[in-house]
Design an enzyme around this catalytic site. Sequence first.
Site, PDB file in Angstrom:
ATOM      1  N   ASP A  19       9.357   3.482 -24.916  1.00 42.58           N
ATOM      2  CA  ASP A  19       8.615   4.538 -24.225  1.00 42.58           C
ATOM      3  C   ASP A  19       8.996   5.917 -24.763  1.00 42.58           C
ATOM      4  O   ASP A  19      10.119   6.130 -25.225  1.00 42.58           O
ATOM      5  CB  ASP A  19       8.921   4.450 -22.715  1.00 42.58           C
ATOM      6  CG  ASP A  19       7.834   5.117 -21.873  1.00 42.58           C
ATOM      7  OD1 ASP A  19       6.776   5.487 -22.419  1.00 42.58           O
ATOM      8  OD2 ASP A  19       8.060   5.270 -20.656  1.00 42.58           O
ATOM      9  N   GLY A  20       8.051   6.837 -24.666  1.00 38.77           N
ATOM     10  CA  GLY A  20       8.343   8.231 -25.006  1.00 38.77           C
ATOM     11  C   GLY A  20       7.708   8.714 -26.297  1.00 38.77           C
ATOM     12  O   GLY A  20       7.980   9.847 -26.731  1.00 38.77           O
ATOM     13  N   ARG A  23       5.596  11.922 -25.590  1.00 36.22           N
ATOM     14  CA  ARG A  23       6.428  13.104 -25.316  1.00 36.22           C
ATOM     15  C   ARG A  23       7.098  13.611 -26.590  1.00 36.22           C
ATOM     16  O   ARG A  23       7.234  14.803 -26.813  1.00 36.22           O
ATOM     17  CB  ARG A  23       7.479  12.772 -24.252  1.00 36.22           C
ATOM     18  CG  ARG A  23       6.940  12.882 -22.841  1.00 36.22           C
ATOM     19  CD  ARG A  23       7.825  12.210 -21.841  1.00 36.22           C
ATOM     20  NE  ARG A  23       7.561  10.765 -21.799  1.00 36.22           N
ATOM     21  CZ  ARG A  23       8.242   9.914 -21.049  1.00 36.22           C
ATOM     22  NH1 ARG A  23       9.234  10.330 -20.297  1.00 36.22           N
ATOM     23  NH2 ARG A  23       7.931   8.626 -21.053  1.00 36.22           N
ATOM     24  N   TRP A  24       7.527  12.696 -27.429  1.00 37.67           N
ATOM     25  CA  TRP A  24       8.171  13.063 -28.693  1.00 37.67           C
ATOM     26  C   TRP A  24       7.215  13.916 -29.532  1.00 37.67           C
ATOM     27  O   TRP A  24       7.596  14.962 -30.067  1.00 37.67           O
ATOM     28  CB  TRP A  24       8.564  11.779 -29.438  1.00 37.67           C
ATOM     29  CG  TRP A  24       9.298  11.964 -30.727  1.00 37.67           C
ATOM     30  CD1 TRP A  24      10.645  12.017 -30.901  1.00 37.67           C
ATOM     31  CD2 TRP A  24       8.711  12.082 -32.050  1.00 37.67           C
ATOM     32  NE1 TRP A  24      10.948  12.168 -32.245  1.00 37.67           N
ATOM     33  CE2 TRP A  24       9.786  12.206 -32.958  1.00 37.67           C
ATOM     34  CE3 TRP A  24       7.404  12.093 -32.542  1.00 37.67           C
ATOM     35  CZ2 TRP A  24       9.590  12.334 -34.336  1.00 37.67           C
ATOM     36  CZ3 TRP A  24       7.209  12.229 -33.914  1.00 37.67           C
ATOM     37  CH2 TRP A  24       8.301  12.347 -34.781  1.00 37.67           C
ATOM     38  N   HIS A  36       3.339   7.751 -31.979  1.00 38.64           N
ATOM     39  CA  HIS A  36       3.239   6.292 -32.120  1.00 38.64           C
ATOM     40  C   HIS A  36       3.614   5.872 -33.540  1.00 38.64           C
ATOM     41  O   HIS A  36       4.256   4.850 -33.750  1.00 38.64           O
ATOM     42  CB  HIS A  36       1.831   5.817 -31.773  1.00 38.64           C
ATOM     43  CG  HIS A  36       1.457   6.053 -30.329  1.00 38.64           C
ATOM     44  ND1 HIS A  36       2.299   5.735 -29.293  1.00 38.64           N
ATOM     45  CD2 HIS A  36       0.346   6.598 -29.763  1.00 38.64           C
ATOM     46  CE1 HIS A  36       1.709   6.046 -28.134  1.00 38.64           C
ATOM     47  NE2 HIS A  36       0.538   6.589 -28.402  1.00 38.64           N
ATOM     48  N   SER A  64       0.586  -2.436 -23.204  1.00 41.03           N
ATOM     49  CA  SER A  64       0.445  -3.146 -21.934  1.00 41.03           C
ATOM     50  C   SER A  64      -1.033  -3.320 -21.584  1.00 41.03           C
ATOM     51  O   SER A  64      -1.894  -2.583 -22.088  1.00 41.03           O
ATOM     52  CB  SER A  64       1.156  -2.380 -20.811  1.00 41.03           C
ATOM     53  OG  SER A  64       0.356  -1.292 -20.374  1.00 41.03           O
ATOM     54  N   ASP A  66      -2.332  -2.425 -19.060  1.00 40.96           N
ATOM     55  CA  ASP A  66      -2.768  -1.183 -18.424  1.00 40.96           C
ATOM     56  C   ASP A  66      -2.966  -0.044 -19.424  1.00 40.96           C
ATOM     57  O   ASP A  66      -3.548   0.996 -19.078  1.00 40.96           O
ATOM     58  CB  ASP A  66      -1.743  -0.754 -17.354  1.00 40.96           C
ATOM     59  CG  ASP A  66      -1.808  -1.662 -16.134  1.00 40.96           C
ATOM     60  OD1 ASP A  66      -2.929  -2.047 -15.751  1.00 40.96           O
ATOM     61  OD2 ASP A  66      -0.745  -1.999 -15.583  1.00 40.96           O
ATOM     62  N   ARG A  70      -5.967   4.291 -21.429  1.00 43.90           N
ATOM     63  CA  ARG A  70      -5.775   5.523 -22.228  1.00 43.90           C
ATOM     64  C   ARG A  70      -7.059   5.889 -22.971  1.00 43.90           C
ATOM     65  O   ARG A  70      -7.942   5.051 -23.129  1.00 43.90           O
ATOM     66  CB  ARG A  70      -4.618   5.314 -23.205  1.00 43.90           C
ATOM     67  CG  ARG A  70      -3.317   5.108 -22.462  1.00 43.90           C
ATOM     68  CD  ARG A  70      -2.139   5.110 -23.389  1.00 43.90           C
ATOM     69  NE  ARG A  70      -0.921   4.923 -22.620  1.00 43.90           N
ATOM     70  CZ  ARG A  70       0.283   5.222 -23.042  1.00 43.90           C
ATOM     71  NH1 ARG A  70       0.454   5.744 -24.249  1.00 43.90           N
ATOM     72  NH2 ARG A  70       1.343   5.027 -22.282  1.00 43.90           N
ATOM     73  N   LEU A 130      15.761 -14.654 -36.389  1.00 44.60           N
ATOM     74  CA  LEU A 130      15.350 -13.795 -35.273  1.00 44.60           C
ATOM     75  C   LEU A 130      13.948 -14.193 -34.840  1.00 44.60           C
ATOM     76  O   LEU A 130      13.068 -14.388 -35.686  1.00 44.60           O
ATOM     77  CB  LEU A 130      15.336 -12.325 -35.727  1.00 44.60           C
ATOM     78  CG  LEU A 130      14.835 -11.296 -34.712  1.00 44.60           C
ATOM     79  CD1 LEU A 130      15.865 -11.088 -33.594  1.00 44.60           C
ATOM     80  CD2 LEU A 130      14.541  -9.953 -35.378  1.00 44.60           C
ATOM     81  N   ARG A 190      11.650   1.934 -14.823  1.00 51.25           N
ATOM     82  CA  ARG A 190      10.757   0.969 -14.156  1.00 51.25           C
ATOM     83  C   ARG A 190      10.373  -0.107 -15.164  1.00 51.25           C
ATOM     84  O   ARG A 190      10.599   0.045 -16.369  1.00 51.25           O
ATOM     85  CB  ARG A 190       9.520   1.663 -13.590  1.00 51.25           C
ATOM     86  CG  ARG A 190       8.725   2.433 -14.612  1.00 51.25           C
ATOM     87  CD  ARG A 190       7.468   3.073 -14.011  1.00 51.25           C
ATOM     88  NE  ARG A 190       6.915   4.043 -14.952  1.00 51.25           N
ATOM     89  CZ  ARG A 190       7.205   5.340 -14.943  1.00 51.25           C
ATOM     90  NH1 ARG A 190       8.014   5.845 -14.032  1.00 51.25           N
ATOM     91  NH2 ARG A 190       6.685   6.149 -15.844  1.00 51.25           N
ATOM     92  N   LEU A 191       9.763  -1.175 -14.639  1.00 54.83           N
ATOM     93  CA  LEU A 191       9.460  -2.332 -15.484  1.00 54.83           C
ATOM     94  C   LEU A 191       8.051  -2.312 -16.057  1.00 54.83           C
ATOM     95  O   LEU A 191       7.774  -2.974 -17.063  1.00 54.83           O
ATOM     96  CB  LEU A 191       9.680  -3.635 -14.703  1.00 54.83           C
ATOM     97  CG  LEU A 191      11.138  -3.897 -14.303  1.00 54.83           C
ATOM     98  CD1 LEU A 191      11.236  -5.154 -13.451  1.00 54.83           C
ATOM     99  CD2 LEU A 191      12.026  -4.044 -15.536  1.00 54.83           C
TER     100      LEU A 191
HETATM  101  C1  IPE Z   1       5.105   4.262 -25.447  1.00 57.13           C
HETATM  102  O1  IPE Z   1       5.017   5.641 -25.516  1.00 57.13           O
HETATM  103  C2  IPE Z   1       4.102   3.581 -26.345  1.00 57.13           C
HETATM  104  C3  IPE Z   1       3.022   2.905 -25.633  1.00 57.13           C
HETATM  105  C4  IPE Z   1       2.873   2.856 -24.345  1.00 57.13           C
HETATM  106  C5  IPE Z   1       2.017   2.272 -26.450  1.00 57.13           C
HETATM  107  P1  IPE Z   1       4.034   6.449 -24.577  1.00 57.13           P
HETATM  108  O2  IPE Z   1       2.727   6.603 -25.282  1.00 57.13           O
HETATM  109  O3  IPE Z   1       3.963   5.834 -23.233  1.00 57.13           O
HETATM  110  O4  IPE Z   1       4.789   7.815 -24.523  1.00 57.13           O
HETATM  111  P2  IPE Z   1       4.885   8.809 -23.283  1.00 57.13           P
HETATM  112  O5  IPE Z   1       5.431   8.026 -22.128  1.00 57.13           O
HETATM  113  O6  IPE Z   1       3.490   9.297 -23.003  1.00 57.13           O
HETATM  114  O7  IPE Z   1       5.800   9.882 -23.738  1.00 57.13           O
HETATM  115  C1  IPE Z   2       4.922   0.779 -20.797  1.00 54.08           C
HETATM  116  O1  IPE Z   2       4.908   2.143 -21.011  1.00 54.08           O
HETATM  117  C2  IPE Z   2       4.143   0.078 -21.870  1.00 54.08           C
HETATM  118  C3  IPE Z   2       4.703   0.138 -23.223  1.00 54.08           C
HETATM  119  C4  IPE Z   2       5.826   0.692 -23.576  1.00 54.08           C
HETATM  120  C5  IPE Z   2       3.909  -0.504 -24.229  1.00 54.08           C
HETATM  121  P1  IPE Z   2       3.888   3.119 -20.259  1.00 54.08           P
HETATM  122  O2  IPE Z   2       4.243   4.487 -20.689  1.00 54.08           O
HETATM  123  O3  IPE Z   2       2.494   2.661 -20.510  1.00 54.08           O
HETATM  124  O4  IPE Z   2       4.228   2.835 -18.733  1.00 54.08           O
HETATM  125  P2  IPE Z   2       4.182   3.782 -17.465  1.00 54.08           P
HETATM  126  O5  IPE Z   2       2.765   4.272 -17.335  1.00 54.08           O
HETATM  127  O6  IPE Z   2       5.127   4.905 -17.734  1.00 54.08           O
HETATM  128  O7  IPE Z   2       4.627   2.918 -16.342  1.00 54.08           O
HETATM  129 MG    MG Z   3       5.004   6.122 -21.501  1.00 54.00          MG
END
Ligand code: IPE
Ligand code: IPE
Ligand code: MG
Length: 258
Positions: A19-20, A23-24, A36, A64, A66, A70, A130, A190-191
């Site tokens: 995640d992140g 934001r990065w 990404h 995910s 969900d 996006r 692996l 969170r999960l």
């Molecule tokens: C995780 O980074 C990658 C995916 C969910 C595909 P995010 O795209 O969720 O990055 P933030 O949370 O918006 O920073």
């Molecule tokens: C979870 O990250 C999915 C992936 C890392 C691929 P999200 O950024 O989509 O999840 P939420 O919205 O913060 O829960």
């Molecule tokens: Mg995210």
Amino acid sequence: MTQSTWHDEKLIHAAIIMDGNGRWATAKGMPRIAGHRAGVQAARRVIEVAPDLGIRALTLYAFSADNWKRPAAEVRGLMALVEHFVRREVERCERQGVEVLAVGRRDRLPRSVRAAIEEAESRTRRGAKLTLRFALDYSSRDALVQAAALAGSDCASREAFAYALASVYGTPGRRLPEVDLLIRTAGEQRLSDFLLWESAYAELHFTPTLWPDFGEEDLRAAMSVYRQRNRTFGGLDEGRHALPALPAAPNGSQRRLA
Ligand code: IPE
Ligand code: IPE
Ligand code: MG
């Protein structure tokens, strides 16, 4: 893969909620897709060092169920990155004994992404160093519902259910790897519908590091913390003591990645 492999307490199944990325990129004034792209490089670094750190199976949450919410352009960019990554990595995985698998729905993925995954799965089938699983269009709750439907009235035990879940993941007859260590980056705790059944006794590790900045040292730190934990699985301490410390990184330096 033998059953004992998953049960060797020195060889673990690590799962990462990467995640992140957004934001990065935003912090650098760049479009989210640049985050990404940098996230893909982080995944490459982690895959490269994972076996040396005692990781036998690695599940990476790449997209995910969900995440379809996006903007279409971001989804398209993510799918293109996944396809490109899988196609580019397959040869290296084959050479290095990395078995590639995908878990999640396939019917909604672009045809070319599906084809790339299927090719990678069939070419790397024999990889024993692996097992690398990409969770793509993945929802743990959907997988559980499907497994329950598949198991039906035969689902008399946790073990039977776990085998049904393994079938849903496309690995029928194989023991489902329980998650030993679950890592989430970017400060979220969170999960997000990831590996709910398999994480029943997972050790959780949260780090503020944004995924594109995550590297060998971060994985090594997570593994060190994991190895100091005493896992008693609801019982008392019956000698499952923390594992010995990891050997130091070679020359204390980051390995070079091609
Ligand atoms: C995780 O980074 C990658 C995916 C969910 C595909 P995010 O795209 O969720 O990055 P933030 O949370 O918006 O920073
Ligand atoms: C979870 O990250 C999915 C992936 C890392 C691929 P999200 O950024 O989509 O999840 P939420 O919205 O913060 O829960
Ligand atoms: Mg995210």
